[in-house]
Design a protein around this motif. Structure first.
Motif, PDB file in Angstrom:
ATOM      1  N   GLY A  41       0.074   4.190   1.163  1.00  0.00           N
ATOM      2  CA  GLY A  41       0.128   5.011   2.542  1.00  0.00           C
ATOM      3  C   GLY A  41       1.221   4.108   3.449  1.00  0.00           C
ATOM      4  N   ARG A  42       1.149   2.801   3.524  1.00  0.00           N
ATOM      5  CA  ARG A  42       2.304   2.266   4.362  1.00  0.00           C
ATOM      6  C   ARG A  42       3.591   2.546   3.889  1.00  0.00           C
TER       7      ARG A  42
ATOM      8  N   PHE B 164       4.532   5.408   2.522  1.00  0.00           N
ATOM      9  CA  PHE B 164       5.061   6.684   3.061  1.00  0.00           C
ATOM     10  C   PHE B 164       5.164   6.794   4.423  1.00  0.00           C
TER      11      PHE B 164
ATOM     12  N   GLN C  15       0.798  -1.196  -0.136  1.00  0.00           N
ATOM     13  CA  GLN C  15       0.109  -0.020  -0.389  1.00  0.00           C
ATOM     14  C   GLN C  15       0.932   1.214   0.088  1.00  0.00           C
TER      15      GLN C  15
END
Length: 538
Positions: free
Chosen positions: A394-395, A397, A392
């Motif tokens: 987001g993970r 980042f 992912q």
């Protein structure tokens, strides 16, 4: 003669003159003097006169240190240094995701990035407040320089840190230290230039400051204090790293991938020539270091005589192993393990035992060593269908942000000071996830999860030998909680055509071996997979 006549005319009481006439004569004489003498330069003083005609107000914009070429040259040099540093900062940022040639470091690279970030900030600060020098800025600049110098000494003097940081980290800390010293010189030079111009143009040094200047000085102090605290935290984290570097690996380190980094491999137990079909357990850890998770359980099985020999290793970036160049996929890790085993003169037959995300790595290894792998043991394995979760954005980042902040060592310092975490905890234990190397490894895992790793696992499933004995043991808690997890656990029980057993341990968590019932089931199935492996070899 003109000058003598002018003086005698002023001293003659019989020839009274008005003040305007005197000023006109002075101005006329000045014009004549400029005709016969050199033109005034930036070093020419304006002599005060009785009427103060040629003196400027301290608030006049013309009263500026920028009038001096020395000060202007320093500012141009600062802009040039900022440009170079920003280019270097960009290279280091890119190298976190894709390692350019010759820039890969055996460590995480986050320390070098942090030092260059600090340097960019310091140069920007110096340029923003270039014309407002202050004693406070000099003092805090000296403090920052001393702290960075200590950082440089630690990095250069500790062999393991020096090896992990490489020339990139050493160059970054040296440049940061040089810039901090340069900023002190710049501040003192601008202070001197400001005083010189005030004395030349106003007749005296200006000691008062405007409200705007006081606010600028306050802002400088606050930012420099923040820089100083960050550098101090860097120092404390380096001290912890130096302490952790004294923990010797339990096995041996092997240079792999063209000698670009080293991995840790350890084999326990003696080989037997009497029974060549007796397999060696090849252990692959899960989400964290194998020494903190699966290896203690396997070691107990070895001590109890359930298995005769086992080997385990640390994936790149975990525990004692160094970080690999980016990008780095699961298939690349499997190749690195193959190279390390060859360098250690270790050969099968193997029974690969793994847990969690490590199951993807062990399956790839098994698919590339079809004749040597005689058994596959998966403990609550991660299905390839969850690679989109691993990858992912987001993970990724969050992992990148954690990595950038990792040199501050806030969690590691708190663990060491407040919770009494030891070097074993930080290298191979419960706090290993806080290290920059671990975070870099997880970021690499995230970056290629849905691309390279997913393709590699799919290919491995197509070529997996059908008659290899297989055992799957799943967590009852996860199966009850997530029907999709249960469905995918069942799917993994079909990666070969020879399923020995698929068990769902009722009360066991994801780390099945941590429950009593789970240990019993695992020990039982471990005996069975060893026997099935021997039969498979025969």
């Amino acid at each position: 003669m003109v000058s003598l006549w002018r003086n005698s005319k002023r001293d003659d009481p019989d020839q009274p003159q008005s003040q305007d006439q005197n000023r006109e004569e002075y101005n006329h004489q000045d014009d004549q003097d400029r005709t016969f003498n050199h033109e005034p330069t930036e070093r020419t003083s304006l002599l005060p006169r009785e009427d103060g005609h040629n003196l400027l107000s301290p608030d006049d914009p013309a009263v500026s240190p920028y009038n001096l070429w020395t000060v202007r040259a320093l500012r141009a040099l600062s802009l040039f240094a900022l440009g170079i540093t920003f280019v270097w900062w960009t290279f280091l940022l890119v190298s976190i995701f894709v390692s350019p040639p010759l820039i890969h470091t055996r460590g995480s690279g986050f320390f070098a990035f942090s030092y260059v970030t600090l340097t960019v900030g310091y140069l920007v600060l110096g340029l923003l407040f270039f014309a407002v020098p202050s004693k406070q800025m000099t003092i805090w600049g000296c403090v920052l320089s001393i702290i960075l110098l200590v950082n440089m000494i630690i990095i250069v003097s500790v062999p393991l840190i020096r090896l992990e940081e490489g020339w990139v980290g050493i160059a970054s800390i040296v440049w940061a230290t040089m810039v901090s010293l340069y900023q002190i010189i710049q501040n003192r030079t601008v202070t001197w230039g400001k005083r010189e111009e005030e004395e030349r143009l106003t007749g005296r040094e200006e000691t008062r400051r405007s409200l705007r200047e006081w606010l600028a000085v306050l802002c400088e102090m606050v930012i420099l204090i923040i820089f100083g605290l960050a550098a101090l935290l860097f120092t404390a984290t380096l001290i912890l790293r130096a302490r952790d570097a004294s923990l010797e690996p339990r096995g041996k380190m092997y240079s792999v991938h063209g000698d670009t980094f080293k991995v840790h491999l350890h084999c326990i137990g003696d080989r037997t020539t009497e029974d060549p079909d007796q397999p060696t357990i090849l252990l692959e850890g899960g989400e964290g270091p194998v020494e903190h998770s699966l290896q203690p359980f396997i070691d107990d099985a070895y001590q109890n005589g359930i298995i005769n020999r086992y080997c385990y290793w640390d994936r790149p970036g975990l525990a004692w192993s160094e970080n690999a160049p980016s990008p780095h996929s699961a298939g690349m890790s499997a190749d690195v393990l193959s190279e390390a085993l060859a360098l250690a003169d270790e050969s099968g037959p193997w029974v690969v035992v793994s847990a969690g995300v490590g199951s993807l790595y062990s399956r790839l290894f098994a698919s590339r060593h079809l004749l040597e792998v005689s058994g596959i043991f998966l403990i609550d394995p991660l299905h390839e269908g969850y690679l989109d979760v691993v990858g992912q954005p987001g993970r990724g980042f969050v992992l990148w942000l954690r990595g950038v902040l990792s040199p501050l060592g806030l969690d590691r310092l708190a663990g060491a000071i407040i919770r009494g975490r030891t070097r074993e905890d930080r290298v191979i234990g419960r706090s290993a996830y806080q290290t920059g190397k671990f975070i870099k490894a997880k970021l690499q895992e995230n970056l290629v999860a849905v691309t390279m790793t997913a393709a590699e696992v799919q290919s491995a499933r197509h070529i997996q030998m059908g008659e290899t004995p297989l055992v799957v043991v799943s967590s009852g808690q996860r199966v009850r909680k997530d029907p999709l997890w249960a469905e995918r656990q069942e799917d993994l029980s079909h990666i070969t055509n020879k399923l020995v057993s698929w068990d769902v341990v009722h009360d066991a968590p994801h780390e099945v071996w941590t429950s009593g019932e789970g240990r019993q089931v695992l020990e039982k199935r471990l005996r069975e997979i060893v026997e099935a492996s021997r039969a498979h070899r025969e």
